[in-house]
Design a protein around this motif. Sequence first.
Motif, PDB file in Angstrom:
ATOM      1  N   MET A 284      -3.120  -6.341  -3.272  1.00  6.73           N
ATOM      2  CA  MET A 284      -4.348  -5.173  -4.254  1.00  6.73           C
ATOM      3  C   MET A 284      -3.170  -4.020  -4.707  1.00  6.73           C
ATOM      4  SD  MET A 284      -7.810  -5.752  -2.445  1.00  6.73           S
ATOM      5  CE  MET A 284      -8.714  -5.351  -3.986  1.00  6.73           C
ATOM      6  N   GLN A 285      -1.901  -4.173  -5.404  1.00  9.58           N
ATOM      7  CA  GLN A 285      -1.245  -3.155  -5.439  1.00  9.58           C
ATOM      8  C   GLN A 285      -1.424  -2.156  -6.610  1.00  9.58           C
ATOM      9  OE1 GLN A 285       2.405  -5.399  -6.135  1.00  9.58           O
ATOM     10  NE2 GLN A 285       2.408  -4.989  -8.342  1.00  9.58           N
ATOM     11  N   HIS A 286      -2.569  -2.630  -7.343  1.00 11.28           N
ATOM     12  CA  HIS A 286      -3.042  -1.576  -8.343  1.00 11.28           C
ATOM     13  C   HIS A 286      -4.054  -0.583  -7.633  1.00 11.28           C
ATOM     14  CE1 HIS A 286      -6.109  -4.887  -7.713  1.00 11.28           C
ATOM     15  NE2 HIS A 286      -6.870  -3.763  -8.034  1.00 11.28           N
ATOM     16  N   LYS A 287      -4.384  -0.787  -6.305  1.00 12.64           N
ATOM     17  CA  LYS A 287      -5.223   0.338  -5.837  1.00 12.64           C
ATOM     18  C   LYS A 287      -4.422   1.532  -5.281  1.00 12.64           C
ATOM     19  CE  LYS A 287      -9.315  -1.840  -4.952  1.00 12.64           C
ATOM     20  NZ  LYS A 287     -10.600  -1.571  -4.393  1.00 12.64           N
ATOM     21  N   GLU A 288      -5.094   2.541  -5.515  1.00 12.29           N
ATOM     22  CA  GLU A 288      -4.344   3.844  -5.377  1.00 12.29           C
ATOM     23  C   GLU A 288      -3.753   3.764  -3.969  1.00 12.29           C
ATOM     24  OE1 GLU A 288      -6.480   7.443  -6.268  1.00 12.29           O
ATOM     25  OE2 GLU A 288      -4.735   8.435  -5.259  1.00 12.29           O
TER      26      GLU A 288
ATOM     27  N   ILE B 129       0.567  -5.356   3.072  1.00 11.12           N
ATOM     28  CA  ILE B 129       0.092  -4.142   3.488  1.00 11.12           C
ATOM     29  C   ILE B 129      -0.930  -4.017   1.983  1.00 11.12           C
ATOM     30  CG2 ILE B 129       1.993  -3.158   2.116  1.00 11.12           C
ATOM     31  CD1 ILE B 129       0.254  -1.217   4.888  1.00 11.12           C
ATOM     32  N   GLY B 130      -1.960  -3.972   2.550  1.00 12.70           N
ATOM     33  CA  GLY B 130      -3.121  -3.773   1.397  1.00 12.70           C
ATOM     34  C   GLY B 130      -4.163  -2.466   1.895  1.00 12.70           C
ATOM     35  N   PRO B 131      -5.094  -2.206   1.185  1.00 11.29           N
ATOM     36  CA  PRO B 131      -6.041  -1.207   1.346  1.00 11.29           C
ATOM     37  C   PRO B 131      -6.460  -1.199   2.649  1.00 11.29           C
ATOM     38  CG  PRO B 131      -6.159  -1.965  -0.957  1.00 11.29           C
ATOM     39  CD  PRO B 131      -5.503  -2.971  -0.225  1.00 11.29           C
ATOM     40  N   LYS B 132      -6.963  -2.379   3.039  1.00  8.90           N
ATOM     41  CA  LYS B 132      -7.737  -2.395   4.606  1.00  8.90           C
ATOM     42  C   LYS B 132      -6.696  -2.042   5.295  1.00  8.90           C
ATOM     43  CE  LYS B 132     -11.646  -4.909   3.418  1.00  8.90           C
ATOM     44  NZ  LYS B 132     -12.137  -6.367   3.291  1.00  8.90           N
TER      45      LYS B 132
ATOM     46  N   ASP C   2       2.590   3.038  -2.815  1.00  7.95           N
ATOM     47  CA  ASP C   2       3.170   4.577  -2.427  1.00  7.95           C
ATOM     48  C   ASP C   2       3.470   3.837  -0.807  1.00  7.95           C
ATOM     49  OD1 ASP C   2       3.267   5.796  -4.480  1.00  7.95           O
ATOM     50  OD2 ASP C   2       1.550   6.834  -4.128  1.00  7.95           O
ATOM     51  N   LYS C   3       2.585   3.364  -0.288  1.00  5.46           N
ATOM     52  CA  LYS C   3       2.703   3.205   1.125  1.00  5.46           C
ATOM     53  C   LYS C   3       3.615   2.136   1.428  1.00  5.46           C
ATOM     54  CE  LYS C   3       1.648   3.611   5.604  1.00  5.46           C
ATOM     55  NZ  LYS C   3       1.400   5.055   5.925  1.00  5.46           N
ATOM     56  N   ALA C   4       3.849   1.129   0.529  1.00  4.27           N
ATOM     57  CA  ALA C   4       4.887   0.184   0.477  1.00  4.27           C
ATOM     58  C   ALA C   4       6.328   0.552   0.526  1.00  4.27           C
ATOM     59  CB  ALA C   4       4.731  -1.036  -0.676  1.00  4.27           C
TER      60      ALA C   4
END
Lengths: 479, 479
Positions: A299-303, A350-353, A307-309
């Motif tokens: 879900m790389q479009h999520k804010e 790596i995702g939002p959760k 950046d985290k990646a």
Amino acid sequence: MANNKKNDAITARDVDFAKWYTDVCRKAELMDYSGVKGFIIYRPYGYAMWEQIQKHMDKKFKELGHENVYMPMLIPQSLLQKEADHVEGFAPECAVVTKGGLDDLEENLVIRPTSETLFCEHYAKIVNSYRDLPKLYNQWCSVVRWEKTTRPFLRGSEFLWQEGHTIHATEEEARKETLQMLEVYRSTAQDLLAIPMVTGRKTESEKFAGAEETYTMEALMHDGKALQSGTSHYFGQGFAKAFDVKFLNKDNKQEYVYQTSWGASTRLLGAIIMVHGDDNGLVLPPRVAPIQVMIVPVMQHKEGVLDKAYELEAQLKAAGLRVKVDASDKTPGYKFADAEMRGIPVRLEIGPKDIEKGQCVIAKRLDGSKETYALDDDLGSKIHTLLDQIHDEMYAKALKFRDENIRTAHTYDEFKEILETKAGYIRMMWCEDDACEAKIKEDTGATSRCIKEDEEPFGDVCPICGKPAKKVVYFAKAY
Amino acid sequence: MANNKKNDAITARDVDFAKWYTDVCRKAELMDYSGVKGFIIYRPYGYAMWEQIQKHMDKKFKELGHENVYMPMLIPQSLLQKEADHVEGFAPECAVVTKGGLDDLEENLVIRPTSETLFCEHYAKIVNSYRDLPKLYNQWCSVVRWEKTTRPFLRGSEFLWQEGHTIHATEEEARKETLQMLEVYRSTAQDLLAIPMVTGRKTESEKFAGAEETYTMEALMHDGKALQSGTSHYFGQGFAKAFDVKFLNKDNKQEYVYQTSWGASTRLLGAIIMVHGDDNGLVLPPRVAPIQVMIVPVMQHKEGVLDKAYELEAQLKAAGLRVKVDASDKTPGYKFADAEMRGIPVRLEIGPKDIEKGQCVIAKRLDGSKETYALDDDLGSKIHTLLDQIHDEMYAKALKFRDENIRTAHTYDEFKEILETKAGYIRMMWCEDDACEAKIKEDTGATSRCIKEDEEPFGDVCPICGKPAKKVVYFAKAY
């Protein structure tokens, strides 16, 4: 599950291993064909692996006192002809330059198939006394040997390699060097490529053109065929006499030098592919993998996700890992399959959760297993540990496969049956007569891979001719 | 004093600079000749310098996103002929393979003189969309160009180099790349080799075969001649059209790629020798020197001296210095002269009295000055500081020489007078007509080195033809 999805474009190994191999070579972008048969293009992903091998071996060579040089690419035909066995072995494979500039050459020049003759000519000029010895030279280059049947990395009309050429004041020292360099190759295969080798001496008919003795390391491919993966030759004084490489010894007498040469090539890339690969593509040993960790944002479009990646990429890079973010506009499923096909040892999801929980998921290419890791300062060192584990697991797996595929034949019938049903190595007692080797080759296509002088005889008769036999020899079909 | 002893075997620079150069090349064991004219042997001491240059540049290339590849050594003649200017430039210099194995080839193959054509052919196959761009590839290899007049490192029928080949989606990006890589070369010369360059654009008649624009860096040798030391080319879409390298751009339209190439070679070794060397031999910039510190034990037969020398070697190695002990059975005086001839930046003398006092003597190759250093834990970092100082001094000295040898000619008489009496660069206003360049070359042997677009015009008339002139051009005799 996406990471178990079969990659449709790759032929399964058991369906057609040769096709599987070329599928992997091309789809993983290791190489491409050029317009000239047998001359391949080493693409970035393939070349980067060769660079890792170079770096590892070059360091070892230098630690052992070797120095790099560069010899000319072209050899006058008359020079190549100075050592009789050597020219007989290489003349049929030579690419010949007959024109330079716009003129026909007075003497034809051969593109180096190997450089013994050039090193000898140079050594004859620069060596006078035992004080000048040893000379421990090596060069990294490409060589050309005209081949009729070619396969990427395994057999090409041009390939990349290193060739070491050393000269010594005593036979003992030269013999020691020969075996030392074989051990450098063997340990490189084990420590860097996670490949267990079989090492031994070549028979008379399989040794290098001009050598007194050739030592080899042989890897066992998934299809049960052997791949000669590095050789080290003891020349005695044969080349020295042909090229007049003499020195004044400590007793003030003229003596010919004792010589070795040793080479390992981009064949090693073929070994990596065929030892470790599976039906989903490459499986790269972590220490040679150009990318060790592929970070796949979910879900790389999520804010904050991308950046985290990138933050993780920077952290892991700083920890000395080779790492990349796949930020393309493909789906995570596609990215998983792609990283899998390219054999990247570890995938980091790596995702939002995950970010919320301060964690990431790490999947191992080798077995598809997944584990959750905390996003803390230790992540880099934990992945290093994981990569070392993976290396050990890959080596153990390959070692088990190799050992399960060494079989003993007491009779020729047994030999042929093993070869037809199971392939792999076949141990046989051998009488040391070329004729028996030749018969096996003609009947079955298998060749002697090496004489195992470190193995106890398990019989005293050659099953081919019935004459006395003292040597244990490994036979196999080979690339 | 031993370290001021003239090395008799080296011709003085002012007596015969060409002889001095080859004396140094051979005596310092940088190279040797092979049996084929124009093909030299890179000996360990010369090759080790090339390895330092490779390491430095390769790191920079990769930091800027470039990837290494390896293209075949042989090019089909038909492929080389696809771009008209290119083939015209290179055909007369080609080495041609007409036989492979024991057969005549159906199509002759050329040993790469440069690899634009191979990269283009490959790019045409692998690029489809703007998403595939840019491709930033580089390769390290040797190339063959048949030369009539050859000199070690400066002009050879085979030389070692890197060739970068990049393709881009926009002209702007490709132009930026061209200048960026020129700057990588310039800064490498400054930071690694202590050589100040003159950079600029080549005139039409001096540019690369097939390029739209060629940028160059030029070094000034001790004899006042210029040496082209690295070039970077902007190709526009010329090659792309000849080889059909197209991509689907963001507007979903087919477009030809914009291309660059850039190369630097073992010529840089020639530059190091001729910029910094003196009548005693080489003077190596510390960062490229294979040996930075030569430890010379004085009265080495005395107990403890050799041990101390090796202890210091280990200490300095651990501090990251390239260091060696000269423990041969020669006299200290001989060793001093030898280290001097080989251009080793720093010599460390250690004898019984020094050990007693807990000190050593350090002599600088650059100016022969000596200083006493304490044998403490800081010795390594102090020598690092000294080497940085030496680097700066060498750069400043070379910069002063360069700047003193840039002279302005307002008339053709002035031009000729400068050339005859002082050599170096001559700045001249130029009308941009090839004919004036050609006349200068024919009359004087000097060629245009580069157009200095960053310099203010100091006149408005070309002294050769009297027509209007807007460009400042540097002329010089050149290697």
